[in-house]
Each structure stands twice: as C-alpha cells, then as structure tokens.
Design a protein around this motif. Structure first.
Motif, short mmCIF file in Angstrom:
data_model
loop_
_atom_site.label_atom_id
_atom_site.label_comp_id
_atom_site.label_asym_id
_atom_site.label_seq_id
_atom_site.Cartn_x
_atom_site.Cartn_y
_atom_site.Cartn_z
N GLU A 164 -18.44 46.17 -67.71
CA GLU A 164 -18.59 44.96 -67.20
C GLU A 164 -19.09 43.19 -67.46
OE1 GLU A 164 -21.93 43.19 -63.51
OE2 GLU A 164 -20.41 44.63 -62.97
N GLY A 165 -18.36 42.87 -68.08
CA GLY A 165 -18.60 41.24 -68.52
C GLY A 165 -18.41 40.89 -69.75
N MET A 166 -18.55 41.85 -70.24
CA MET A 166 -17.78 42.40 -71.66
C MET A 166 -16.24 41.58 -72.49
SD MET A 166 -18.06 46.03 -74.20
CE MET A 166 -18.33 46.29 -75.53
N ASN A 167 -17.24 41.25 -73.50
CA ASN A 167 -15.62 40.52 -74.20
C ASN A 167 -16.25 41.02 -75.91
OD1 ASN A 167 -14.00 38.35 -72.72
ND2 ASN A 167 -16.59 37.55 -72.43
N LEU A 168 -14.37 40.59 -76.70
CA LEU A 168 -14.03 41.24 -77.97
C LEU A 168 -14.21 40.30 -79.15
CD1 LEU A 168 -13.39 45.24 -77.15
CD2 LEU A 168 -15.52 44.54 -77.79
N TYR A 169 -14.84 40.30 -80.04
CA TYR A 169 -14.11 39.05 -80.81
C TYR A 169 -13.54 40.17 -82.21
CZ TYR A 169 -16.68 36.72 -77.61
OH TYR A 169 -16.84 36.27 -76.39
N THR A 170 -12.78 39.27 -83.29
CA THR A 170 -12.51 40.51 -85.06
C THR A 170 -13.35 39.24 -85.17
OG1 THR A 170 -10.32 38.26 -84.50
CG2 THR A 170 -9.98 39.79 -83.39
N LYS A 171 -13.28 39.60 -87.01
CA LYS A 171 -14.47 38.40 -87.78
C LYS A 171 -13.44 37.36 -88.08
CE LYS A 171 -11.63 40.47 -91.64
NZ LYS A 171 -11.68 41.83 -92.72
N GLU A 172 -11.58 37.09 -87.73
CA GLU A 172 -11.40 35.68 -87.34
C GLU A 172 -11.74 34.93 -86.49
OE1 GLU A 172 -8.88 38.51 -90.07
OE2 GLU A 172 -9.86 38.55 -87.32
N ASP A 173 -11.77 35.30 -85.08
CA ASP A 173 -12.66 34.60 -84.12
C ASP A 173 -13.84 34.73 -84.50
OD1 ASP A 173 -10.78 34.94 -82.71
OD2 ASP A 173 -11.62 36.81 -81.42
N LEU A 174 -14.94 35.13 -84.47
CA LEU A 174 -16.23 35.03 -85.08
C LEU A 174 -16.64 33.59 -86.43
CD1 LEU A 174 -17.70 38.33 -84.90
CD2 LEU A 174 -17.59 35.95 -82.71
N SER A 175 -15.64 33.77 -87.51
CA SER A 175 -16.00 33.00 -88.35
C SER A 175 -15.20 31.31 -87.58
CB SER A 175 -14.84 32.53 -89.14
OG SER A 175 -14.69 34.61 -90.11
N GLU A 176 -14.55 30.55 -87.19
CA GLU A 176 -13.82 30.04 -86.33
C GLU A 176 -15.40 28.93 -85.75
OE1 GLU A 176 -10.14 27.84 -83.57
OE2 GLU A 176 -9.89 29.88 -84.29
N TYR A 177 -16.11 30.44 -84.74
CA TYR A 177 -16.88 29.81 -83.56
C TYR A 177 -17.95 29.07 -84.37
CZ TYR A 177 -14.82 32.00 -79.07
OH TYR A 177 -14.48 31.96 -78.13
#
Length: 203
Positions: A164-177
């Motif tokens: 429940e409530g989980m989101n997944l991220y790639t290294k590209e996503d996290l780099s942008e954030y």
C-alpha cells in the motif's frame, strides 16, 4: 501476506511488530552494501529517516562518536528503535523522534549525514521531502538513499500491487529530484548484476 504488506508504509499493532522484524532481516544486504558506499567520520552528526526498527541507527552509533538521531512517523517504529538502542538513548548519544519527513521539526544545517533506507517509496512528494533533507544538512553534507530496486526489478509490479502507498523510482528519476532541490553532486552505486540502488548526494 497482503495485510502485512499494508504495514510497510506505517507499521502498527501486533502485525507491525512482525513487519519490522521482517524488514530488519530482509533489508540487511541492502544496508551492508550502502554502508560501503559512504564515508563516515568520527565526528559526523547523523539522522536516519524512516528508521524502522533502528538497526541502521545501531550501525551508525559504532561509526561516529557524535549523536545519532532517528526519525519515523510510526509510533511503533519509534518505540522499537528506542528499545534496540536503549543504552545509547540513556547515555544521550541517540534520540528517536516521531515526526514526518514532509515537515521535519529540526533546525537548518544540523547534520553531516541524512540516511533513508528502504523508505522513500512511501514519501508522498519527493520534492518536498528532499527539500527538507537538504535544509537540515550542513554544507557538503551527504544524503544516503538505499533501495532494493532500481525501478527495473522483475518483482516491481508485484510490489506495487501488494504494498500500500508504494512508489518506485529509477536512478534517472531520483537524479532529477535531487537536482531540483539543490544538491550539487551525487554518486550512484549498484552491485554487479543486482537491482539494489544506492545514491549518495552532496549538498
């Protein structure tokens, strides 16, 4: 199993205790790898956000002579972290805070290291949360993110369906954030032929 998986975001009650025990065990290989990716000095002031059962706090206490903090918005996780690190808490070397990463009740530029082990999946807005992390870090401080998946794990969809409530991220996503909130550099680490992802970002 589904009932326990719904506990991952915010453990509570009897099922929550079992969930914390399982997380402590299942996350050990991720934690072990992550600790190899970051340099920790003996005078570093550290906070572990989403501290769960407090196992990583215990590891940090062995690597720094300074105070180590934990933060979690689960009352049960705070209680379990205190129990696991009771001696250090009694000595004033450890403090566990019940609070939300979206609004951290701590002053600016306090910490040399902020860690987040297997927890950012459940942070509702990474821009807000990462901005809070950036705020409490000292200049040149490090933000350690450790994840079981790089967003390409074959079980990703299963986890998204079950937890429940989980989101997944790639290294590209996290780099942008991380760039968006002002981190000036970051290093990405992955064990060969595995999906574990560790990022160390520097303020």
């Amino acid at each position: 199993m589904a009932k326990l998986n719904n506990q991952c975001r915010k453990p509570h009650g009897k099922e929550g205790i079992e969930t914390i025990k399982n997380m402590n065990k299942n996350h050990e290989s991720i934690s072990e790898f992550a600790f190899k990716c970051i340099k920790i000095n003996k005078d570093d002031k550290i906070i572990d956000i989403g501290c769960g059962g407090g196992v990583n706090i215990k590891k940090f206490l062995k690597k720094t002579n300074n105070k180590v903090y934990g933060l979690d918005y689960s009352e049960l996780s705070v209680s379990e972290s205190i129990k696991r690190n009771q001696e250090a808490v009694n000595e004033g070397r450890c403090e566990i805070i019940e609070a939300n990463v979206m609004d951290i009740p701590l002053e600016d530029e306090q910490f040399n290291i902020v860690s987040a082990f297997e927890t950012i999946y459940f942070w509702p807005d990474l821009n807000v949360a990462f901005r809070e992390v950036h705020r409490i870090l000292k200049n040149n401080g490090q933000f350690l993110i450790a994840l079981a998946t790089d967003g390409h794990h074959p079980d990703d969809q299963k986890w998204l369906n079950e937890v429940e409530g989980m989101n997944l991220y790639t290294k590209e996503d996290l780099s942008e954030y991380l760039e968006n909130v002002g981190f000036k550099s970051f290093s990405i680490f992955q064990p060969e032929n595995e999906h574990i992802l560790v990022i160390v970002a520097k303020k």
